[in-house]
Design an enzyme around this catalytic site. Structure first.
Site, PDB file in Angstrom:
ATOM      1  N   GLY A 161       0.769  -5.277   1.187  1.00  0.00           N
ATOM      2  CA  GLY A 161      -0.938  -5.033  -0.576  1.00  0.00           C
ATOM      3  C   GLY A 161      -0.884  -5.465  -1.037  1.00  0.00           C
ATOM      4  N   GLU A 200       5.742  -4.757   7.586  1.00  0.00           N
ATOM      5  CA  GLU A 200       4.706  -3.903   8.363  1.00  0.00           C
ATOM      6  C   GLU A 200       5.623  -3.824   9.731  1.00  0.00           C
ATOM      7  OE1 GLU A 200       2.439  -5.205   5.214  1.00  0.00           O
ATOM      8  OE2 GLU A 200       3.113  -6.751   6.620  1.00  0.00           O
ATOM      9  N   GLY A 255       1.002  -1.435   0.324  1.00  0.00           N
ATOM     10  CA  GLY A 255       0.204   0.037  -0.138  1.00  0.00           C
ATOM     11  C   GLY A 255       0.473   1.561  -0.208  1.00  0.00           C
TER      12      GLY A 255
END
Length: 362
Positions: free
Chosen positions: A101, A124, A54
């Site tokens: 993502g 992450e 993302g």
């Protein structure tokens, strides 16, 4: 139906961020933000990345208004759910970087083709976030506790490792991708058995490299099955006393460099995901990401974005700075509803007439 990617085509600044091609029953979606490694935007390729994740620059630039980021994740998670429960077969060709993502818009699909150029990771925890986009569902279903290992450390897996652990369903050499795509278009069918037979014709079982962490499954299961992050690290440190090589020490360092709150909520998320369907996993992840964006307990996401993506000094100052400063109650809050009268839980679209493959996820 076959897709190299799924999203709707949109124009931004005169450039189509997703290219759409169609022949008969087949629709091909190609991410087209190569300079950004195909990071997912609202609009959303070509190049060396399938999708690097993302686009967190949007979240970082709007940190004063957490609901803008929440809207981004709400749309992303809804897309993940639709793809996970889609009635037509999706073929994701993972020829390059598949991170964050990017995994969410591919791993949920029925067919996932890795190559020798594939690089998968959920990084992450090093950014102050947690493995999301339904990762609590698919990581928790990897063999043993390999999902905890991959999700907590952000370890990079190649195409052979993706196939071995089940993240990929097939492995095809990159030079065979053009004839594979042509064959998929030519067959013009939505029959999953026919599609699987075509992919299998071009695929083979690659050899795992000798230093692959997948060969260390006994150690991974012994260490990453522990109840807490502190116990995981302690067990790894004990293993390091008796095991030769750099793998354990690099694994320990990866954990110690990551955001403490991210590690704790990530472990809880993956553990809860084992007992939840894909929809409930996305619902609890949406609650988590809203708490992360509100930054009432910790601002680690924004500090991670600053250190890794903006200033690039790679020296984030996490707060809380140590695992022992985070209580179980602190972790619990990330799984609770948001105390805001204008907020609501993730509302996923109803699904009907699903094939057994999709029903199994519900």
């Amino acid at each position: 139906m076959r897709t190299t990617m799924a999203q709707t085509s949109s124009n931004n600044g005169g450039i189509n961020q997703v290219l759409v091609e169609g022949t008969g029953n087949v629709r091909t979606f190609i991410l087209n933000r190569s300079k950004q490694l195909n990071a997912l935007s609202f609009q959303m390729g070509r190049g060396r990345a399938f999708c690097a994740g993302g686009d967190l620059s949007l979240v970082f630039s709007h940190q004063s208004n957490w609901k803008i980021g929440a809207n981004y994740f709400q749309k992303q998670y809804t897309l993940n759910y639709v793809m996970a429960t889609y009635s037509k077969p999706q073929v994701s060709i993972l020829n390059g970087i598949v991170m964050g993502g990017g995994a969410g818009v591919s791993i949920h699909g029925r067919f996932r083709v890795a190559t020798e150029k594939s690089v998968f990771a959920m990084p992450e925890t090093a950014l102050g976030l947690f493995p999301d986009v339904g990762a609590s569902y698919y990581l928790s279903r990897l063999p043993g506790f390999f999902g905890e290992y991959a999700g907590l450390t952000g370890s990079r897996l190649d195409g052979a490792e993706m196939l071995a652990c089940g993240l990929a369903t097939h492995f095809v050499s990159s030079d065979k991708l053009p004839p594979l795509e042509q064959a998929l278009v030519k067959v013009n069918t939505s029959d999953p058995d026919a599609i699987s037979a075509i992919i299998s014709h071009f695929s083979h079982i690659p050899k795992l490299k000798d230093e692959s962490p997948y060969h260390k499954m006994k150690i991974i299961n012994r260490c990453f099955s522990r109840r807490t992050i502190e116990e995981i690290i302690s067990t790894l440190e004990s293993e390091a006393l008796d095991t030769k090589g750099d793998w354990i020490s690099s694994t320990i360092q990866s954990l110690k460099k990551s955001s403490p709150i991210s590690l704790k909520i990530s472990l809880r998320s993956i553990r809860e995901g084992r007992l939840q369907d894909v929809g409930n996993c996305l619902v609890h992840e949406y609650r988590m990401v809203c708490h992360v964006l509100r930054a009432e307990f910790s601002k680690d996401l924004f500090e991670g974005c600053r250190a890794i993506l903006v200033d690039k000094d790679k020296n984030p100052k996490w707060e809380p700075s140590r695992l022992e400063l985070i209580s179980d109650d602190d972790v619990d809050r990330y799984f609770s509803k948001i105390d805001d009268e204008n907020w609501e839980d993730l509302k996923l679209p109803p699904r009907s007439n699903l094939p057994p493959y999709a029903i199994a996820k519900l």
